[in-house]
Design an enzyme around this catalytic site. Sequence first.
Site, mmCIF file in Angstrom:
data_model
loop_
_atom_site.group_PDB
_atom_site.id
_atom_site.type_symbol
_atom_site.label_atom_id
_atom_site.label_comp_id
_atom_site.label_asym_id
_atom_site.label_seq_id
_atom_site.Cartn_x
_atom_site.Cartn_y
_atom_site.Cartn_z
ATOM 1 C CG HIS A 161 -3.989 0.474 4.688
ATOM 2 N ND1 HIS A 161 -3.469 -0.187 3.603
ATOM 3 C CD2 HIS A 161 -5.108 1.106 4.240
ATOM 4 C CE1 HIS A 161 -4.239 0.029 2.549
ATOM 5 N NE2 HIS A 161 -5.241 0.810 2.909
ATOM 6 C CB CYS B 185 -0.945 -0.010 1.195
ATOM 7 S SG CYS B 185 -0.141 -0.219 2.789
#
Length: 1030
Positions: free
Chosen positions: A856, A476
């Site tokens: 994330h 990510c």
Amino acid sequence: MGTWIRKKRTKYVINHEVESMDHILEGVLKSNHPDSMKRQLIDKIREKGQGQHPANDVKGVLNLSMNWFLQGDTELQVKAGLSLFQGWSQHHVGALEGFLSRDLLVNLITNPSKHQANLPILLTHALQLMRDHGNPKTFQQHLKIVEAKAPTFVQESVDDIVPIKNYLQMLLDFKDNLPKVGELAGRLALPLMQALASVQIPADEHKVHQFIKDVTLVTDFLQQIWSQSTSTLPLDRLRDLFNIISALDGAEPSVCLGSVVRLIPTDVVESAVKSAVNDTRITDGAVNAALRRMIDWLVWPTCRNLDHWVICFLKELAAAKKFTILIDVTESKVEQVMEKVRYLPVREAGFNILSHMLLSFQHSPQAFHKVLQSVPETLDILAKEDSESARACRIKLATLLHYLMYLHTGFPELYDPILDLIKDVPCPSSDDINSKLAQSRWSGQQCSGNQALMATDLVEKSDTGKTGIFNLGNTCYMNSILQTLFMCDDFRRQTLARTASLEEGLLHKLQGVFASLLLSQRPAVAPMKFLTASRPPWFVQGQQQDCSEFLKFLLDQLHEQQLEANKKQAKVANGHVPNGKIPNGSPAKSKDSVKKVENGVVPNGHGSCRVGGASSSHKAESEKDSTLVGEVFGGKVRSTLRCLSCKQESHRVEDFTDIPLAFPDAAATSSSSPISPKSLVGGGAHLPQGDRPKQQEPAADCTKEASTEPTAGKTAKATHLNELLSHYLSPERMEGDNQYHCDRCGRLQDGERTISIIDSPRYLILTLLRFAYDTKQQTRSKVFREVTCPRTLALPVQPDTPDTANSSTAAKRRKKLLNHLNPKLPPSVSPSPENCELYGLCSVVVHSGASSECGHYYCYSRHSHATDVDSVIDSLDKSVAAASCSSATEADRSASEVDFLEDKWCLFNDARVSPATYASFSSVTKRFEKDTPYVLVYRKLSLHSQDSKPQGEPPLSQELRDEVNKDNTQYLKEQELAAKARASRKRSASTSSTTFDHWHDSDSDQGPPGSCGGGGGLGGMGNSGPRFVC
């Protein structure tokens, strides 16, 4: 009219002296008389059975009536057969015993009849007559055959539960006369379980209730005979049960088999499951199949203790580290389990399994996101039910959602609607959540982070028209940077317009990614080749990394490769032929050229266009301006050191591609980090390559990373970005241990360092220094402070040469805007109309998590298309009076709304792309404490109206266009195949699930929800396939 029947007055009478009764019956049935007359005649013949008749006549009637009852074609024939058999046999028991011989009995049981369910009814009647009025020996012989052939009868009746139920009922009627029930249990248990696995659930909903009762009778029979058998029999039958549900060939076992679970003692669960999971003779595929089918049993309303069995299986698989099975079963079954929470009969078991699945599935949010779409409807159903069970379940479900949103942070667009629905249920404390997650975690599981999103999770492209990027295993950090760079319109256009040389291998791969993001019809692409080429050497594959660190490395490599290409071209132009070709990809570099920056200085002062590359010379300036990265992202800062004793000043000009902004109150903790809180180095507090600690395994629980508690952010006042910029530009005292060596004084002296921006970049990258490295604990802590990011930013710039090209109109507009923006900078660095540049916010990369090594990344971005400048200025003029009369808070709010770029934001979250607004991310930290802006990108604004017109995309090279077109054609073919596969599955789908759902909740007319998918992209199942681009 035949001779066997004549009319006497108004009635018909049977003339049995002419024909035998069985022939008369056949004639009646074949005659053209109406059914009412046929029934009247058959009743007459039944009454005749009370008298005396020759044995052969009796046997003839018994044989004919039996055949009618077992093989009849009409309802009249079947009913008449039973009536005649009962009427004649009860008055002729001796003839019955002679008729129903042992051979005939065996033949009847072993050879299925048309109406197989009727045979046990007929035999029950015959055996009762033999027991009560016949020869005891004959009765025992016949009963022994009935018992011995029971397994055969069951095996021949696997397609229908009714014959089996009737046969078992017959055995129960004579259970006192069955001497060896233990042996019967041993021989009959396996065929009965096989039958339960094979029987078909009726499609007619009106027959479902009776079907459930019949299956329950079968399992009750098993329970009764097992209770009288040896203690080892249940374990033997458990092995048989596992063999049935783990079979990989043959038809899918029926969910009716779930009714057997309640018969297995719970004290054998753990040992039985452990044996199955760890038995080397049992393949993982068999275990996978068995667990899937057990979860399917949730639909069976009388299934008991199933949640205990399934959870025990899941725990044992985790202990055995069979994570592939756990992931596959959880992802494929979690939606099905979630649906069962709606129905009272299976609610408790369904929620227990759901809770364990989701809380233990901590390595990825994919399983959680699969059920999110059905959460609102489920909560609504529970609210409408208004029962104690529903209310308790709603609270437990809401608490579970709080746990999971805390665990899988970084998806505000998915979680905001859910939070609104459960706002009445308080969120547990972080300590309670961490404790719960620690108890539920699979052993050896890494911290949460998006894993590779499977290709089947997306079907349609985002409504925004944008293309997502699949997460390829904790990538990510790369995805968010790629989308951010793609949305920098000037950089994207110039990247696609360039012709990459052999030395610019990374640029060529970036062009492939940009071309796919621009023109691909796929919902998302998977840039595997780019990942391999762009990953820094110290990044460990599959582990979470720092997106700011990746961004600087990427820009540095693009810059270096273009410089190398420029040097080669210059040599060729001057007639120098290179000794050899430089391979396609990154040029060979020394350790120092890859080494990360320490204290703001690149070794030897060369090879970098970021902050730290000392380049006051004209050569360095020309190098910076000659590359795409330098042209778009490059700027210059001047660092001035002033001795407070002799007042001598020294200057150093350095290039930068991003500006690091430290938090003023983080200085107290700076001792744990090797970088000063006001370092020139962008990004987080990184160690140099040579001093970097050995790579640590990611923490098993990301919530236990050393960090500032995010809960503190709830009450702390938000920091404005201008405050961080002010801290960066304010003079810094160098005293105590931080004194510097003055050349004039010849010794360490107190000094003062100031930083000023002398050349502003087209795109300004600001990195908020949220991470500090603790050398003692070998961990990185995070600052969770909320930061307000204005739409329009005034950046103080002090160029060496004033820009005389600025028009008076532009200066007036700057002055007006500065008064309205209220930048809150100290007088020493406060911008003036002559020494400032205005920037519009175009991208925000958000980090969600407790540390840089866990969590994330996702980003909010918009195109940098400017709106009409005059209209913005006019609207500001109209709001001046209102702003002067309002409070300071209203004035700040009004200032933050100044925006020169089109307010069309997108949220890029790996493969998922969705529309967004400025409001959705400007307050993201308030809603999700661990979600904090990390990297900001601002676009330099032009105050000339003619510059606000958007530009078109450059024509792609034929190579790039052919590659994208080829993949789009392949994608259409994949979609066609997927549609055919879905249509085939739909045609072959059974209606049993619908009928059972109706049985579960007869008051509800709500159907089950559609597939919702998960992870980075919600949606149904399909074969879109990840696109592996260069």
